[in-house]
Design a protein around this motif. Structure first.
Motif, PDB file in Angstrom:
ATOM      1  N   ALA A  23       0.832  -1.209   0.000  1.00  0.00           N
ATOM      2  CA  ALA A  23       0.000   0.000   0.000  1.00  0.00           C
ATOM      3  C   ALA A  23       0.865   1.256   0.000  1.00  0.00           C
ATOM      4  O   ALA A  23       0.629   2.195  -0.766  1.00  0.00           O
ATOM      5  N   VAL A  24       1.895   1.281   0.849  1.00  0.00           N
ATOM      6  CA  VAL A  24       2.773   2.449   0.927  1.00  0.00           C
ATOM      7  C   VAL A  24       3.538   2.632  -0.376  1.00  0.00           C
ATOM      8  O   VAL A  24       3.623   3.743  -0.908  1.00  0.00           O
ATOM      9  N   ARG A  25       4.072   1.561  -0.907  1.00  0.00           N
ATOM     10  CA  ARG A  25       4.838   1.679  -2.170  1.00  0.00           C
ATOM     11  C   ARG A  25       3.942   2.139  -3.319  1.00  0.00           C
ATOM     12  O   ARG A  25       4.383   2.857  -4.208  1.00  0.00           O
ATOM     13  N   SER A  26       2.679   1.765  -3.292  1.00  0.00           N
ATOM     14  CA  SER A  26       1.744   2.219  -4.306  1.00  0.00           C
ATOM     15  C   SER A  26       1.542   3.736  -4.209  1.00  0.00           C
ATOM     16  O   SER A  26       1.515   4.438  -5.221  1.00  0.00           O
ATOM     17  N   ILE A  27       1.424   4.238  -3.002  1.00  0.00           N
ATOM     18  CA  ILE A  27       1.284   5.690  -2.804  1.00  0.00           C
ATOM     19  C   ILE A  27       2.555   6.408  -3.255  1.00  0.00           C
ATOM     20  O   ILE A  27       2.497   7.416  -3.966  1.00  0.00           O
ATOM     21  N   LEU A  28       3.713   5.890  -2.874  1.00  0.00           N
ATOM     22  CA  LEU A  28       4.987   6.526  -3.221  1.00  0.00           C
ATOM     23  C   LEU A  28       5.249   6.518  -4.725  1.00  0.00           C
ATOM     24  O   LEU A  28       5.969   7.379  -5.236  1.00  0.00           O
ATOM     25  N   ALA A  29       4.662   5.586  -5.450  1.00  0.00           N
ATOM     26  CA  ALA A  29       4.919   5.445  -6.885  1.00  0.00           C
ATOM     27  C   ALA A  29       4.078   6.380  -7.757  1.00  0.00           C
ATOM     28  O   ALA A  29       4.241   6.389  -8.977  1.00  0.00           O
ATOM     29  N   GLN A  30       3.208   7.155  -7.150  1.00  0.00           N
ATOM     30  CA  GLN A  30       2.362   8.046  -7.940  1.00  0.00           C
ATOM     31  C   GLN A  30       3.210   9.062  -8.698  1.00  0.00           C
ATOM     32  O   GLN A  30       4.291   9.450  -8.252  1.00  0.00           O
ATOM     33  N   THR A  31       2.713   9.521  -9.836  1.00  0.00           N
ATOM     34  CA  THR A  31       3.463  10.503 -10.622  1.00  0.00           C
ATOM     35  C   THR A  31       3.489  11.857  -9.924  1.00  0.00           C
ATOM     36  O   THR A  31       4.446  12.607 -10.085  1.00  0.00           O
ATOM     37  N   SER A  33       4.326  13.819  -6.815  1.00  0.00           N
ATOM     38  CA  SER A  33       5.195  13.450  -5.690  1.00  0.00           C
ATOM     39  C   SER A  33       5.328  14.527  -4.625  1.00  0.00           C
ATOM     40  O   SER A  33       6.082  14.353  -3.665  1.00  0.00           O
ATOM     41  N   ASP A  34       4.591  15.628  -4.742  1.00  0.00           N
ATOM     42  CA  ASP A  34       4.709  16.715  -3.771  1.00  0.00           C
ATOM     43  C   ASP A  34       3.749  16.473  -2.604  1.00  0.00           C
ATOM     44  O   ASP A  34       2.758  17.172  -2.418  1.00  0.00           O
ATOM     45  N   PHE A  35       4.042  15.427  -1.839  1.00  0.00           N
ATOM     46  CA  PHE A  35       3.202  15.071  -0.699  1.00  0.00           C
ATOM     47  C   PHE A  35       4.068  14.512   0.420  1.00  0.00           C
ATOM     48  O   PHE A  35       5.223  14.163   0.220  1.00  0.00           O
ATOM     49  N   GLU A  36       3.461  14.466   1.606  1.00  0.00           N
ATOM     50  CA  GLU A  36       4.057  13.729   2.725  1.00  0.00           C
ATOM     51  C   GLU A  36       3.064  12.654   3.103  1.00  0.00           C
ATOM     52  O   GLU A  36       1.857  12.806   2.892  1.00  0.00           O
ATOM     53  N   LEU A  37       3.564  11.566   3.631  1.00  0.00           N
ATOM     54  CA  LEU A  37       2.722  10.452   4.061  1.00  0.00           C
ATOM     55  C   LEU A  37       2.917  10.266   5.555  1.00  0.00           C
ATOM     56  O   LEU A  37       4.022   9.959   6.013  1.00  0.00           O
ATOM     57  N   LEU A  38       1.866  10.505   6.318  1.00  0.00           N
ATOM     58  CA  LEU A  38       1.904  10.324   7.767  1.00  0.00           C
ATOM     59  C   LEU A  38       1.296   8.966   8.086  1.00  0.00           C
ATOM     60  O   LEU A  38       0.116   8.733   7.824  1.00  0.00           O
ATOM     61  N   LEU A  39       2.098   8.069   8.609  1.00  0.00           N
ATOM     62  CA  LEU A  39       1.625   6.748   9.014  1.00  0.00           C
ATOM     63  C   LEU A  39       1.419   6.775  10.520  1.00  0.00           C
ATOM     64  O   LEU A  39       2.366   7.008  11.277  1.00  0.00           O
ATOM     65  N   VAL A  40       0.201   6.550  10.953  1.00  0.00           N
ATOM     66  CA  VAL A  40      -0.131   6.584  12.376  1.00  0.00           C
ATOM     67  C   VAL A  40      -0.336   5.154  12.843  1.00  0.00           C
ATOM     68  O   VAL A  40      -1.376   4.541  12.589  1.00  0.00           O
ATOM     69  N   ASP A  41       0.674   4.601  13.513  1.00  0.00           N
ATOM     70  CA  ASP A  41       0.584   3.246  14.048  1.00  0.00           C
ATOM     71  C   ASP A  41      -0.259   3.303  15.312  1.00  0.00           C
ATOM     72  O   ASP A  41       0.153   3.871  16.324  1.00  0.00           O
ATOM     73  N   ASP A  42      -1.438   2.726  15.238  1.00  0.00           N
ATOM     74  CA  ASP A  42      -2.406   2.803  16.325  1.00  0.00           C
ATOM     75  C   ASP A  42      -2.280   1.605  17.265  1.00  0.00           C
ATOM     76  O   ASP A  42      -3.230   0.869  17.487  1.00  0.00           O
ATOM     77  N   GLY A  43      -1.078   1.410  17.800  1.00  0.00           N
ATOM     78  CA  GLY A  43      -0.855   0.354  18.775  1.00  0.00           C
ATOM     79  C   GLY A  43      -0.871  -1.047  18.201  1.00  0.00           C
ATOM     80  O   GLY A  43      -1.325  -1.987  18.852  1.00  0.00           O
ATOM     81  N   SER A  44      -0.356  -1.211  17.003  1.00  0.00           N
ATOM     82  CA  SER A  44      -0.332  -2.537  16.366  1.00  0.00           C
ATOM     83  C   SER A  44       0.375  -3.561  17.237  1.00  0.00           C
ATOM     84  O   SER A  44       1.378  -3.259  17.882  1.00  0.00           O
ATOM     85  N   SER A  45      -0.158  -4.795  17.219  1.00  0.00           N
ATOM     86  CA  SER A  45       0.487  -5.870  17.983  1.00  0.00           C
ATOM     87  C   SER A  45       1.310  -6.781  17.068  1.00  0.00           C
ATOM     88  O   SER A  45       1.928  -7.725  17.550  1.00  0.00           O
ATOM     89  N   ASP A  46       1.306  -6.490  15.767  1.00  0.00           N
ATOM     90  CA  ASP A  46       2.162  -7.240  14.854  1.00  0.00           C
ATOM     91  C   ASP A  46       3.388  -6.368  14.535  1.00  0.00           C
ATOM     92  O   ASP A  46       3.717  -5.472  15.284  1.00  0.00           O
ATOM     93  N   ASP A  47       4.052  -6.610  13.445  1.00  0.00           N
ATOM     94  CA  ASP A  47       5.260  -5.853  13.089  1.00  0.00           C
ATOM     95  C   ASP A  47       4.980  -4.597  12.271  1.00  0.00           C
ATOM     96  O   ASP A  47       5.892  -4.017  11.692  1.00  0.00           O
TER      97      ASP A  47
END
Length: 94
Positions: A23-31, A33-47
């Motif tokens: 999912a992240v690589r798909s967002i980063l691959a867009q033509t 590119s003038d964006f930031e991506l904020l990933l909010v880890d909401d207490g994940s119990s996996d990796d």
């Protein structure tokens, strides 16, 4: 990132490790590119949280925030404040 990006993309992350990187690589691959991506880890119990950190180390457009689990709505609402852009897009992954 010298200037503020045109768009801030906020995505909550909760136990999404199996498909997070794709999912992240798909967002980063867009033509556009003038964006930031904020990933909010909401207490994940996996990796998912450590995967977010690894992806952020590879691309300066990614910023990661870790918080205790609070469900998606508080996670996205609370993280619009650190967004560098006035245009915010939410992409739910949870």
């Amino acid at each position: 990132m010298g200037k503020s990006p045109k768009i801030s993309i906020v995505s909550t992350v909760y136990n999404t490790q199996p498909f997070l990187e794709q999912a992240v690589r798909s967002i980063l691959a867009q033509t556009f590119s003038d964006f930031e991506l904020l990933l909010v880890d909401d207490g994940s119990s996996d990796d998912s949280g450590s995967l977010c950190d690894r992806l952020a180390a590879e691309d300066a457009r990614i910023r990661v925030f870790h918080q205790p689990n609070g469900r998606p709505v508080p996670a996205t609402r609370d993280w619009t404040t650190p967004a560098a852009s006035t245009s915010v897009l939410w992409i739910p992954t949870t």
